[in-house]
Design an enzyme around this catalytic site. Structure first.
Site, PDB file in Angstrom:
ATOM      1  N   CYS A  22       0.844  -1.192   0.000  1.00  0.00           N
ATOM      2  CA  CYS A  22       0.000   0.000   0.000  1.00  0.00           C
ATOM      3  C   CYS A  22       0.878   1.239   0.000  1.00  0.00           C
ATOM      4  CB  CYS A  22      -0.951   0.010   1.195  1.00  0.00           C
ATOM      5  SG  CYS A  22      -0.105   0.177   2.779  1.00  0.00           S
ATOM      6  N   CYS A  25       3.384   1.858   2.813  1.00  0.00           N
ATOM      7  CA  CYS A  25       4.657   1.129   2.702  1.00  0.00           C
ATOM      8  C   CYS A  25       5.677   1.993   1.969  1.00  0.00           C
ATOM      9  CB  CYS A  25       4.463  -0.185   1.943  1.00  0.00           C
ATOM     10  SG  CYS A  25       3.365  -1.374   2.715  1.00  0.00           S
ATOM     11  N   ASP A 446       8.386  29.847 -32.029  1.00  0.00           N
ATOM     12  CA  ASP A 446       9.533  30.205 -32.856  1.00  0.00           C
ATOM     13  C   ASP A 446       9.168  29.915 -34.306  1.00  0.00           C
ATOM     14  OD1 ASP A 446      12.407  30.809 -33.353  1.00  0.00           O
ATOM     15  OD2 ASP A 446      12.430  28.706 -33.966  1.00  0.00           O
TER      16      ASP A 446
END
Length: 755
Positions: A22, A25, A446
């Protein structure tokens, strides 16, 4: 990999983490690693990886030892294996799921009759509860063993995780049921012997909770199994990207001999053969042959690109036409495919700001839930509701709590979103980029190489009376073919495309600043500025003079062609606008962005390009020196705008870095790509709109995941504490929340580019 941070050299490593169940952890491991001196780590629950930066006085073994001391496993990931082992890898992945699948099948098969007997009074035959115990025992012991083992391991290290909640909740329900069956009389009036138990609870299920213990285990195992499968799907795009490359290549040796070797053994400078239908082994330059190359797996562009000698090709693309001989220019980790995979993986391992908050919550969530469960038990006991009601509410609180959904919210959406982007030729550098895409309101483009092709192109031929266009192209093209000037190359390429082979000129001469002259098929030919013709006492006739003026007004370059003492034609040459640029501008406006054209060209040229693509003249910034582009971006930001910048050249790198969101065209330089936040592998401006759409959609998915994960717990925990939630239903809801988050993320796989 070694990096430098604040002047201090640091090494980066990626560790594969095992045993996480989970988000809490992952938070624990991350916290332990970051407590080490000189270590900075992030742990991703969804990808099961830790990205660690550490100082010279720390070793990889020290990091692994710290992870193992926390109760998990860690190792450096194995290098990618040959694609021929793909079936073996699939089988290995399936092997990882097999124990979980076996436990799930066992749990479902045994839990269903237990649940049915508890919920349907008509099925409660004499001593049915003993059959329930017989069926539930393997579920709570064998099927739920991973939860109990993880809870015990965490307890040894003074920690609690989601497994702790599951283990305590199911064990409590099972042990309570055992006590009620063998020794208890709570809620069972008149009970005199454990084997003469009579169920008399008002809900018809008695004082035993075997259906809760078995049902919760089955539901949570189902959630874990489908979550694991979904996580594999979420990372499938990256796995597919890593496996795109060719594995073998036919190398041409110095004596002309062909030799087949593994692609990993290719060296820069090697020449290799690519037959029709084969993958190009690595990045390189075509030295012989012509063909069409299918780059759709890298760029998302379905139309094959024509290549010939001198053109660059990318590894993993497919030769769809003729035979090619390619010289390797990049190999291994330097190839575009490898760099794409690295960008995608780095992005998937990152964490958005919202996810960091979720991780902090998950780290303290489990102890808080245990405290809440004990508080619930005490409250109901103190309220005089009896042990049964108090116990039911406490177990429901333990079971319903689910930090897993919080831990999966960001990484699963990132895995799917970035993977889908890679399939479409859009590379997202990290989760921080997603926030930027939401805020931008101005996009600076650009001109050269972004809105235009970046190379001069012959656009039109205006001829004098009694002069035909093919003759103009034949003579002018032949003469210009001997020059390396960009305008000359445009004329020569245009002539070659229309006529094929051209004659060879004699007495060729370059006239600096004016043009070229020479003899072609006995004709004295001049190609260049009007001044060059004036030196030979030639004037443009009125029709050609008018065509020249109109071309220059439109921002194009006009050059004159003359032979045998007479002006014959005017050629229009310009950096051509890409066919898709106008459509791209429309799409960018639809996203709420104001496009601004930025260029070093003169204002007339810039405004002509702007008109062609649909940019307002007031949004054209022309005659800007390369070093001043970053100042333009800063000025726009000072005006309160959030600025995105699209560029492809070295001189765009600083502006891309300065912008709130930098989009680098993958056809451009390495400096620009490194400075950008998003990389567009194909040189199509429409990809910029697609990239922003995908990034915003990924961010939206993350936000919706987090909302539902938080909302689930906010709504469910009070219900459980109030005694309004059956523990079994709580288990099903908890499992569903994780599956929902992953499933919601998987919807990003359906994202489609509009180009």
């Amino acid at each position: 990999m070694t990096t430098t941070t604040n002047g201090t050299a640091a090494t980066e490593v990626e560790l594969a983490i095992g045993g996480m169940t989970c988000a809490s952890c992952a938070a624990r491991i991350e916290k332990k690693l970051n407590r080490m001196d000189g270590v900075t780590a992030t742990v991703n629950y969804a990808t099961e990886k830790a990205k660690v930066s550490f100082a010279d006085d720390v070793s990889v073994q020290d990091l692994i030892a710290t992870v193992e001391a926390t109760g998990y496993t860690a190792h450096e990931p194995a290098p990618p294996r040959d694609e021929s082992e793909g079936g073996a890898k699939a089988a290995e992945a399936d092997d990882e799921l097999r124990p979980l699948r076996q436990r799930l099948i066992t749990a479902v098969a045994l839990a269903l009759p237990v649940i049915a007997m508890a919920m349907v009074p008509a099925w409660q035959f004499e001593y049915w509860q003993w059959l329930s115990l017989t069926l539930a025992a393997p579920v709570v012991t064998y099927a739920a063993w991973p939860f109990h083992k993880a809870a015990f391991t965490n307890a040894r290290h003074g920690a609690a995780t989601m497994d702790t909640l599951i283990s305590v909740g199911t064990s409590a329900a099972f042990l309570w049921s055992l006590w009620a069956l063998f020794f208890g009389t709570a809620g069972t009036p008149g009970m005199t012997h454990p084997f003469e138990l009579t169920i008399a609870r008002s809900d018809g299920a008695g004082n035993i909770y075997l259906e809760a213990a078995a049902g919760v285990t089955a539901f949570i195992l189902a959630g874990r199994y489908f979550e694991a499968r979904s996580k594999r799907k979420a990372g499938a795009a990256l796995k597919a990207l890593l496996e795109l490359g060719a594995k073998d290549v036919t190398v041409l040796r110095g004596d002309g001999r062909e030799q087949t070797i593994p692609t990993a053994e290719l060296q820069v400078g090697d020449r290799f053969l690519v037959r029709p239908g084969e993958k190009i082994a690595t990045d390189g330059t075509v030295v012989e042959g012509t063909s069409a190359v299918d780059a759709s797996m890298l760029t998302g562009e379905s139309v094959p690109v024509e290549v010939a000698a001198g053109d660059s090709v990318t590894g993993a693309t497919i030769n769809a036409g003729g035979r090619l001989v390619v010289e390797a220019t990049r190999v291994g980790a330097d190839t575009q495919l490898a760099r794409m995979a690295k960008l995608v993986e780095d992005a998937q391992n990152g964490k958005a700001a919202a996810q960091r908050l979720a991780d902090r919550i998950s780290a303290v969530f489990v102890p808080v839930v245990i405290a809440l469960a004990l508080g619930t038990l005490g409250f109901w006991l103190g309220n005089g509701s009896g042990l049964t009601a108090a116990f039911t509410a406490a177990v429901a609180v333990l079971i319903i709590a689910c930090p897993c959904a919080l831990g999966l919210a960001t990484p699963t959406a990132l895995m799917v979103g970035t993977g889908r982007g890679a399939q479409l030729g859009i590379l997202i550098k990290g989760p921080e980029v997603l926030e930027s895409t939401r805020k931008v309101d101005t996009i600076v483009l650009d001109k050269t190489g972004t809105v235009t092709t970046g190379r001069m192109t012959l656009l039109a031929v205006h001829t004098a009376e009694n002069t035909d266009e093919p003759e103009v192209l034949r003579l002018a093209g032949a003469l210009e073919h001997s020059s390396e000037h960009p305008i000359a190359r445009a004329v020569a390429d245009g002539a070659l495309r229309k006529l094929g082979a051209l004659p060879t000129p004699e007495d060729f001469a370059n006239v600096p600043g004016l043009g070229v002259q020479g003899i072609v098929d006995g004709h004295a030919v001049l190609v260049g500025r009007e001044r060059l013709l004036a030196e030979w006492a030639m004037d443009l006739p009125e029709g050609l003079r008018r065509a020249k003026a109109e071309a220059e007004t439109a921002g194009r370059t006009a050059i004159a062609v003359a032979w045998d003492g007479e002006a014959r034609a005017v050629l229009e040459v310009a950096d051509a606008v890409k066919d898709t640029s106008a459509e791209a501008i429309t799409r960018l406006r639809a996203l709420g962005l104001t496009p601004i054209l930025l260029t070093g060209d003169n204002k007339a040229v810039a405004e002509a390009v702007a008109r062609e693509v649909g940019i307002d003249a007031s949004d054209v910034i022309a005659e800007v020196l390369p070093q001043d582009k970053v100042d333009v971006v800063k000025r726009l930001q000072d005006e309160g705008r959030s600025v995105a910048m699209v560029g492809d050249g070295v001189n765009d790198a600083a502006a891309l870095a300065q912008a709130d969101l930098g989009l680098a065209m993958g056809t451009g330089t390495d400096a620009a790509i490194e400075a950008g936040d998003l990389t567009l592998v194909r040189g199509d401006l429409r990809a910029a709109a697609d990239a922003i759409r995908l990034a915003r959609k990924t961010l939206g998915t993350i936000r919706s995941n987090l909302f539902w994960a938080f909302a689930y717990n906010v709504a469910a925990l009070p219900l459980a504490a109030a005694g309004l939630l059956n523990p079994m239903i709580a288990g099903a809801a908890m499992a569903f929340s994780s599956v929902f988050v992953v499933g919601n993320s998987l919807r990003l796989r359906s994202f489609r580019a509009t180009g």
